[in-house]
Enzyme design. Sequence first.
Site: not given
Ligand code: GRF
Length: 221
Positions: A93, A96, A112
């Site tokens: 999250m 970059l 995503h």
């Molecule tokens: C997933 O839905 C991904 O698409 C998004 O964040 C969520 C993270 O899931 N970027 P995880 O940490 O891989 O379980």
Amino acid sequence: MADLLKLGVLISGSGSNLQSIINHIENGSLKAVIKIVISNTPDAFGIERAKKHGIEVKILNHQDFKNRDAFDTEMIRVLREAEVDLVVLAGFMRLLTPAFLQSFPQKVINIHPALLPSFPGIHVQKKALDYGVKFSGCTVHFVDEGVDTGPIIIQAVVPIQDDDTEEILAARILKEEHRIYPQAIQFFSEGRIDITGRKVRIKTAKSITVQAVHNPPLNGF
Ligand code: GRF
């Protein structure tokens, strides 16, 4: 191990996509090796998942760095030290910096939980529900300097049911994330990814046979 694609996986949370990549490597369907997992949050559950499978983990708490550039510079150093071929964002999250992307040109991918270019950013499952679209899904794309704007590698589509909640839809999408992300990395491992401008072509890919999907289903038309 010499020929396997070397991955550096960046996480911030649960790590279910990381787990899916680990599972596909261990069942032999994904020809790759995870050299390092970097988490920017010390309490990410994904750290436990990696340790359980003997994968090296580096916790780089972004709050310990004076700015974004300093944080990314350290990530670049760690990933280079691990000699990674591909940087995989799995629920990472943080945006970059251009310096990071220039250090790994066309070698940084992200997953995503929406059908880009619709619904970039966060809380996108709720945005799709609130908007009233009939389909949503997930997207694996290259990371560029925009937010979820990089060239698209693979997508999966899921229907939205009238009584879906954000949680139900997120779970349906996540199930598909866990399939398309290892597939996208396997395409890399096989050297089958061809990028021309914004267009990504998978060499010798099977062509999709479904003509159309309707939601709600057609009734005799
Ligand atoms: C997933 O839905 C991904 O698409 C998004 O964040 C969520 C993270 O899931 N970027 P995880 O940490 O891989 O379980």
